[in-house]
Design a protein around this motif. Structure first.
Motif, PDB file in Angstrom:
ATOM      1  N   PRO A  37       1.078 -22.633  23.694  1.00  0.00           N
ATOM      2  CA  PRO A  37      -0.072 -22.879  22.807  1.00  0.00           C
ATOM      3  C   PRO A  37      -1.057 -21.708  22.853  1.00  0.00           C
ATOM      4  O   PRO A  37      -1.399 -21.206  23.924  1.00  0.00           O
ATOM      5  N   THR A  38      -1.501 -21.284  21.675  1.00  0.00           N
ATOM      6  CA  THR A  38      -2.332 -20.076  21.576  1.00  0.00           C
ATOM      7  C   THR A  38      -3.800 -20.380  21.293  1.00  0.00           C
ATOM      8  O   THR A  38      -4.575 -19.469  20.981  1.00  0.00           O
ATOM      9  N   ASP A  39      -4.199 -21.651  21.415  1.00  0.00           N
ATOM     10  CA  ASP A  39      -5.586 -22.008  21.119  1.00  0.00           C
ATOM     11  C   ASP A  39      -6.567 -21.194  21.964  1.00  0.00           C
ATOM     12  O   ASP A  39      -7.590 -20.710  21.449  1.00  0.00           O
ATOM     13  N   GLU A  40      -6.250 -21.039  23.262  1.00  0.00           N
ATOM     14  CA  GLU A  40      -7.174 -20.339  24.155  1.00  0.00           C
ATOM     15  C   GLU A  40      -7.356 -18.886  23.738  1.00  0.00           C
ATOM     16  O   GLU A  40      -8.492 -18.394  23.638  1.00  0.00           O
ATOM     17  N   ARG A  42      -6.777 -17.520  20.843  1.00  0.00           N
ATOM     18  CA  ARG A  42      -7.422 -17.442  19.527  1.00  0.00           C
ATOM     19  C   ARG A  42      -8.942 -17.574  19.679  1.00  0.00           C
ATOM     20  O   ARG A  42      -9.704 -16.857  19.028  1.00  0.00           O
ATOM     21  N   LYS A  43      -9.356 -18.497  20.558  1.00  0.00           N
ATOM     22  CA  LYS A  43     -10.794 -18.680  20.780  1.00  0.00           C
ATOM     23  C   LYS A  43     -11.425 -17.440  21.408  1.00  0.00           C
ATOM     24  O   LYS A  43     -12.604 -17.164  21.203  1.00  0.00           O
TER      25      LYS A  43
END
Length: 293
Positions: A37-40, A42-43
């Motif tokens: 998961p790339t959410d971190e 990206r943020k």
């Protein structure tokens, strides 16, 4: 420098977050189904790209963190690959575990495209990637390595220049042959001890107090004693791939592979039985009598 990364998996995710948070570099990454998961990231400001060529178009340094040579070759030479879009002077840093002969070919292709190439495989785990304390074995020109040291410093504890291009991957295969070979042997011994009813803590203590004390024991002990596989999140299929790369490298130079052949066969059985995505510590269970492999 603008950094690109291709391969935001178990290792690459930690590299990416540290390039951003510790290094303070701008980062672009290949948006791929195999990513963690790339959410971190990206943020933290990372920018997704649809193809390797899109990464190459913006990056001064491109880090590859994929499974092996076939993936690296596809990224460099495939449709919308790096080679057709590299900016002059871009440095490709290959942190995968790959065949040295393939590395030399990819290095020449990148040089012809106006870039430079380093092979820089890792010798630690996903935990160290997350903490920014990886070790790298770097092959290539020292002057090229010096240019990217500020980027590498964001996610490493130690960077060793081990020789010309290809020597990083050659030494990584030697390292992984010894490391995976030790762990495979230990897993088989631990399985036999469990089948015989030996207390697992006694088994570990006896080895730790004698000739069995090793990094292999440190990494497998949590699983042997408590069923905790997460001390080494490394797929059995990838371990087998690394051993077979070592065998191919050795056969190409005429070296003997008798022990490596045995390790490969031991790992091939659980992979063939559908356990390729088990972590290496789980070999202790997979090698037990009565386990279907």
């Amino acid at each position: 420098m603008h950094v690109g990364i291709i391969g935001v998996g178990l290792m690459g995710h930690g590299i990416a977050r540290n390039v951003l948070s510790r290094g303070g570099f701008a980062l672009s990454f290949l948006d791929h189904p195999g990513n963690q998961p790339t959410d971190e990231i990206r943020k933290l400001g990372a920018t997704p790209c649809a193809t390797p060529a899109e990464v190459a178009a913006v990056a001064d340094v491109v880090i590859l963190c994929v499974t092996g040579s076939s993936q690296v070759e596809a990224i460099v030479t495939g449709e919308a690959g790096l080679a057709g879009a590299l900016r002059p002077g871009t440095i490709v840093v290959d942190c995968s575990t790959a065949l040295p002969d393939s590395t030399l070919r990819m290095g020449e292709i990148v040089r012809q495209a106006g870039g430079d190439y380093l092979d820089a495989p890792m010798t630690r785990t996903a935990k160290h990637a997350h903490e920014g304390t990886l070790n790298l074995l770097v092959g290539g020109e020292a002057a090229v390595l010096d240019k990217v040291r500020p980027v590498l410093a964001a996610f490493t504890e130690r960077v060793d220049h081990v020789g010309p291009l290809g020597h990083g991957h050659r030494l990584k295969l030697l390292h992984n042959y010894v490391s995976v070979g030790f762990m495979t042997l230990l897993a088989e011994a631990a399985a036999q001890a469990a089948d015989a009813g030996v207390d697992p803590r006694v088994f570990v203590d006896v080895l730790a107090g004698g000739g069995g004390a090793s990094a292999a024991l440190d990494r497998l002990a949590p699983y042997i004693t408590a069923g905790d596989r997460d001390a080494l999140p490394f797929f059995v299929a990838n371990a087998q791939k690394d051993i077979d790369y070592y065998r191919a490298m050795s056969q190409a130079s005429g070296a003997r592979t008798a022990v490596a052949d045995g390790v490969s066969a031991a790992l091939a059985a659980p992979v063939a039985a559908g356990h390729g995505e088990a972590y290496v510590p789980e070999l202790v269970r997979l090698f037990r009598t009565g386990t279907e492999t």
